[in-house]
Design an enzyme around this catalytic site. Structure first.
Site, PDB file in Angstrom:
ATOM      1  N   ASP A 181       0.831  -1.257   0.123  1.00  0.00           N
ATOM      2  CA  ASP A 181       0.147  -0.115   0.059  1.00  0.00           C
ATOM      3  C   ASP A 181       0.754   1.111  -0.041  1.00  0.00           C
ATOM      4  OD1 ASP A 181      -2.137  -1.758   0.257  1.00  0.00           O
ATOM      5  OD2 ASP A 181      -2.025  -1.753   2.362  1.00  0.00           O
ATOM      6  N   GLU A 182       2.162   1.090  -0.591  1.00  0.00           N
ATOM      7  CA  GLU A 182       2.725   2.341  -0.611  1.00  0.00           C
ATOM      8  C   GLU A 182       2.551   3.393  -1.793  1.00  0.00           C
ATOM      9  OE1 GLU A 182       3.986  -0.622  -1.022  1.00  0.00           O
ATOM     10  OE2 GLU A 182       5.290  -1.123   0.673  1.00  0.00           O
ATOM     11  N   GLY A 183       1.566   3.036  -2.607  1.00  0.00           N
ATOM     12  CA  GLY A 183       1.113   4.067  -3.586  1.00  0.00           C
ATOM     13  C   GLY A 183       1.896   3.591  -4.940  1.00  0.00           C
ATOM     14  N   LYS A 184       2.022   2.180  -5.293  1.00  0.00           N
ATOM     15  CA  LYS A 184       2.941   1.820  -6.242  1.00  0.00           C
ATOM     16  C   LYS A 184       2.048   2.114  -7.594  1.00  0.00           C
ATOM     17  CE  LYS A 184       3.318  -2.257  -4.580  1.00  0.00           C
ATOM     18  NZ  LYS A 184       2.806  -2.046  -3.006  1.00  0.00           N
TER      19      LYS A 184
ATOM     20  N   LYS B  14       0.000   4.498  -8.736  1.00  0.00           N
ATOM     21  CA  LYS B  14       0.299   5.706  -9.316  1.00  0.00           C
ATOM     22  C   LYS B  14       1.571   5.825  -9.885  1.00  0.00           C
ATOM     23  CE  LYS B  14       0.971  10.525  -7.842  1.00  0.00           C
ATOM     24  NZ  LYS B  14       0.606  11.467  -6.906  1.00  0.00           N
TER      25      LYS B  14
ATOM     26  N   GLY C 166      -4.316  -4.076  -4.818  1.00  0.00           N
ATOM     27  CA  GLY C 166      -5.324  -3.079  -5.390  1.00  0.00           C
ATOM     28  C   GLY C 166      -4.513  -1.962  -5.570  1.00  0.00           C
ATOM     29  N   HIS C 167      -3.963  -1.840  -6.916  1.00  0.00           N
ATOM     30  CA  HIS C 167      -3.156  -0.859  -7.209  1.00  0.00           C
ATOM     31  C   HIS C 167      -4.057   0.416  -7.852  1.00  0.00           C
ATOM     32  CE1 HIS C 167       0.640  -3.433  -7.533  1.00  0.00           C
ATOM     33  NE2 HIS C 167      -0.078  -3.267  -6.420  1.00  0.00           N
TER      34      HIS C 167
ATOM     35  N   GLN D 196       2.229  -5.815  -3.164  1.00  0.00           N
ATOM     36  CA  GLN D 196       2.467  -5.915  -1.885  1.00  0.00           C
ATOM     37  C   GLN D 196       3.774  -5.219  -1.455  1.00  0.00           C
ATOM     38  OE1 GLN D 196       1.434  -9.339  -3.530  1.00  0.00           O
ATOM     39  NE2 GLN D 196      -0.482  -8.312  -2.977  1.00  0.00           N
TER      40      GLN D 196
ATOM     41  N   THR E 166       2.700 -12.634   2.754  1.00  0.00           N
ATOM     42  CA  THR E 166       1.746 -12.872   1.683  1.00  0.00           C
ATOM     43  C   THR E 166       2.562 -14.335   1.218  1.00  0.00           C
ATOM     44  OG1 THR E 166       0.609 -12.614  -0.193  1.00  0.00           O
ATOM     45  CG2 THR E 166       2.775 -11.558  -0.025  1.00  0.00           C
TER      46      THR E 166
ATOM     47  N   THR F 183     -10.151  -4.924   0.249  1.00  0.00           N
ATOM     48  CA  THR F 183     -10.891  -5.045   1.441  1.00  0.00           C
ATOM     49  C   THR F 183     -11.459  -4.191   2.039  1.00  0.00           C
ATOM     50  OG1 THR F 183      -9.088  -5.133   2.884  1.00  0.00           O
ATOM     51  CG2 THR F 183      -9.458  -7.326   1.704  1.00  0.00           C
TER      52      THR F 183
ATOM     53  N   ARG G 255     -10.456  -2.690   4.510  1.00  0.00           N
ATOM     54  CA  ARG G 255     -10.202  -2.630   5.990  1.00  0.00           C
ATOM     55  C   ARG G 255      -9.287  -1.341   6.474  1.00  0.00           C
ATOM     56  NH1 ARG G 255      -6.834  -8.156   6.678  1.00  0.00           N
ATOM     57  NH2 ARG G 255      -6.399  -7.484   4.750  1.00  0.00           N
TER      58      ARG G 255
ATOM     59  N   SER H  97       5.574  12.111  -4.269  1.00  0.00           N
ATOM     60  CA  SER H  97       4.336  12.231  -4.436  1.00  0.00           C
ATOM     61  C   SER H  97       3.489  13.069  -3.203  1.00  0.00           C
ATOM     62  CB  SER H  97       3.634  10.892  -4.617  1.00  0.00           C
ATOM     63  OG  SER H  97       2.029  10.989  -4.594  1.00  0.00           O
TER      64      SER H  97
HETATM   65  P1  IMP Z   1      -3.021 -12.621   1.472  1.00  0.00           P
HETATM   66  O1  IMP Z   1      -1.825 -11.965   0.532  1.00  0.00           O
HETATM   67  O2  IMP Z   1      -4.307 -12.393   1.202  1.00  0.00           O
HETATM   68  O3  IMP Z   1      -2.717 -13.850   1.870  1.00  0.00           O
HETATM   69  O4  IMP Z   1      -2.614 -11.826   2.804  1.00  0.00           O
HETATM   70  C1  IMP Z   1      -1.313 -12.034   3.670  1.00  0.00           C
HETATM   71  C2  IMP Z   1      -1.089 -10.699   4.426  1.00  0.00           C
HETATM   72  O5  IMP Z   1      -0.803  -9.766   3.228  1.00  0.00           O
HETATM   73  C3  IMP Z   1      -2.232  -9.887   5.071  1.00  0.00           C
HETATM   74  O6  IMP Z   1      -1.714  -9.288   6.124  1.00  0.00           O
HETATM   75  C4  IMP Z   1      -2.721  -8.903   4.083  1.00  0.00           C
HETATM   76  O7  IMP Z   1      -3.516  -7.838   4.656  1.00  0.00           O
HETATM   77  C5  IMP Z   1      -1.240  -8.542   3.276  1.00  0.00           C
HETATM   78  N1  IMP Z   1      -1.341  -8.160   1.955  1.00  0.00           N
HETATM   79  C6  IMP Z   1      -1.922  -8.773   0.876  1.00  0.00           C
HETATM   80  N2  IMP Z   1      -1.871  -8.082  -0.261  1.00  0.00           N
HETATM   81  C7  IMP Z   1      -1.617  -6.626   0.260  1.00  0.00           C
HETATM   82  C8  IMP Z   1      -1.663  -5.579  -0.566  1.00  0.00           C
HETATM   83  O8  IMP Z   1      -1.721  -5.596  -1.652  1.00  0.00           O
HETATM   84  N3  IMP Z   1      -1.243  -4.609   0.326  1.00  0.00           N
HETATM   85  C9  IMP Z   1      -1.133  -4.727   1.641  1.00  0.00           C
HETATM   86  N4  IMP Z   1      -1.136  -5.732   2.417  1.00  0.00           N
HETATM   87  C10 IMP Z   1      -1.501  -6.881   1.961  1.00  0.00           C
END
Ligand code: IMP
Length: 419
Positions: free
Chosen positions: A13-16, A18, A40-41, A218, A233, A295, A297, A407
């Site tokens: 989630d660093e903003g890749k 963009k 989710g870019h 990630q 992940t 998600t 969250r 940015s």
């Molecule tokens: P998974 O990749 O869905 O198996 O999740 C494993 C861990 O990686 C969890 O803590 C997720 O919140 C985190 N995670 C997976 N994808 C992302 C992402 O794109 N951004 C931030 N955290 C992620």
């Protein structure tokens, strides 16, 4: 531009998205090499928001090849929906290429993930529930279904039979072969025009002297080998993942850049030494709109962590840094930056490899004056407040690498090239 890898230098989630969108202008192809629809870019163009889960973030630039490499795990339902959505918004998706060797995320992967997370109870990972872990498990266990299998009825039938038998015996899941078979063959028909040998495609592009950008998803601390295991992940989001996730040799990579936020966030469970619990954490969450783009969250927020940055520089061999969301810090009186950890009576400057230490270490901070000015309208780096420049300098010192791009807002143009 040369063949460049972009990776997350923190917990994702660093903003890749963009940044990839910005750099895509200068290259011929953008390649995803790991992860799946857990990513989710986000790219914002004229207030229109695009969130890419599987399609590389270069797709908004016509004529750029967008390639999904073999290291990605692909949920075909999500990929098809993403293609359809882009088309309905007037975006051409003709230059998309999908590796025939990429693995498929099946609905039973989501079900297995749900059962496993339930079983972990308090120790749950807090995954994105996209079936990523179980899909990679099947790949490593050599029973995975690959993209090419969706084009061959006989192969898919055989592989599904093996998998459904396994699911019945190990998880007590009774799933219908016929339904899954027809549904996934249909996805295969829909995706057929995009499926190819992407390793060969990238090789040919490089041979022709074209420039390729590798888009990490990630972040470094979520890497299955080098991250905060087991709270990670299931892929290698670090620069090393490019070679296996695309099928190219390390000698073909010219440059590796890390993207870091001006503070740190993390979604899901797991250690986070500089996490801020309280008012300032809330300010960062609200000003930075820190909610997961996959998600929804809320993200945990914390101060910039120099130890994590040094680790990302080491693990990825970073040549430089791209810093995002500086503007989120604009209103703070004081800004802290973590320069080391204290563990028992020891001062640790390098990220420890044992989980036990992450849980118990305390950050050692240096406190800096906030600049208390709006940086979101700044268009030239020389016009940044001097206290902000001092903060950037400190980050560069901690990481030992220069910041190339900054940015200061969500829009495509909110970027400053630093000297
Ligand atoms: P998974 O990749 O869905 O198996 O999740 C494993 C861990 O990686 C969890 O803590 C997720 O919140 C985190 N995670 C997976 N994808 C992302 C992402 O794109 N951004 C931030 N955290 C992620």
């Amino acid at each position: 531009m040369s063949n460049t890898v972009i990776v997350g230098a923190q917990w994702g989630d660093e903003g890749k998205g963009k940044i990839i969108d910005f750099l895509a202008k200068k290259v011929d192809a953008v390649v995803r090499f790991q992860g799946g629809s857990n990513a989710g870019h986000t790219v914002v163009v004229n207030n229109e928001k695009f969130i890419f889960h599987l399609i590389p973030s270069g797709i908004l630039h016509p004529g750029k090849k967008c390639i999904i490499g073999n290291g990605v795990v692909v949920d075909p339902k999500i990929l098809i929906a993403e293609i359809e959505d882009l088309k309905s918004r007037g975006i051409k998706v003709d230059d998309l290429y999908l590796s025939s060797q990429a693995h498929i995320v099946m609905p039973y992967h989501m079900e297995i993930e749900r059962l496993e997370e339930e079983q972990r109870g308090e120790g749950k990972i807090g995954t994105t529930k996209r079936g990523i872990g179980p899909a990679y498990t099947d790949k490593i266990a050599r029973r995975g279904i690959r993209v090419a299998d969706l084009l061959e009825r006989e192969t898919l039938t055989q592989k599904l039979k093996i998998n459904l038998e396994f699911l019945k015996n190990f998880y007590g899941l009774n799933l219908s072969l016929k339904n899954a078979l027809e549904e996934y063959l249909q996805y295969g028909r829909k995706l057929k025009r995009y499926i190819t040998d992407t390793s060969m495609l990238v090789y040919e592009l490089m041979r022709e002297g074209k420039n390729v950008l590798f888009e990490g998803a990630q972040g470094t601390l979520l890497d299955v080998d080098h991250g905060t295991y087991p709270y990670v992940t299931s892929s290698n989001p670090t620069a090393g993942g490019v070679c296996t996730g695309v099928g190219i040799g390390p000698t073909r990579i010219d440059k590796v850049l890390g993207v870091a936020k001006a503070y740190v966030t993390r979604v899901g469970e797991g250690p986070f030494p500089t996490e801020i619990k309280g008012e300032i954490g809330e300010i960062l969450k609200n000003r930075g709109k820190e909610y997961g783009s996959t998600t929804g969250r809320p993200r945990r927020c914390g101060w910039f962590d120099g130890v994590v940055l040094r680790y990302a520089v080491r693990i990825n061999g970073l040549d430089g840094l791209i810093l995002t969301k500086l503007d989120v810090l604009d209103t703070l009186d004081k800004i802290k930056i973590c320069v080391a950890y204290k563990y028992k009576h020891q001062v640790i400057r390098e990220f420890p490899s044992q989980p036990r230490i992450w849980q118990e270490c305390e950050p050692i901070y240096e406190e800096m004056e906030g600049w208390k000015e709006d940086t979101s309208k700044v268009t030239r780096s020389k016009d940044l407040p001097w206290k902000a420049k001092k903060y950037l300098k400190k980050i560069e010192e901690e990481g030992g690498v220069p910041i190339h791009l900054l940015s200061v807002g969500p829009q495509r143009g909110d970027l400053l090239v630093l000297d």
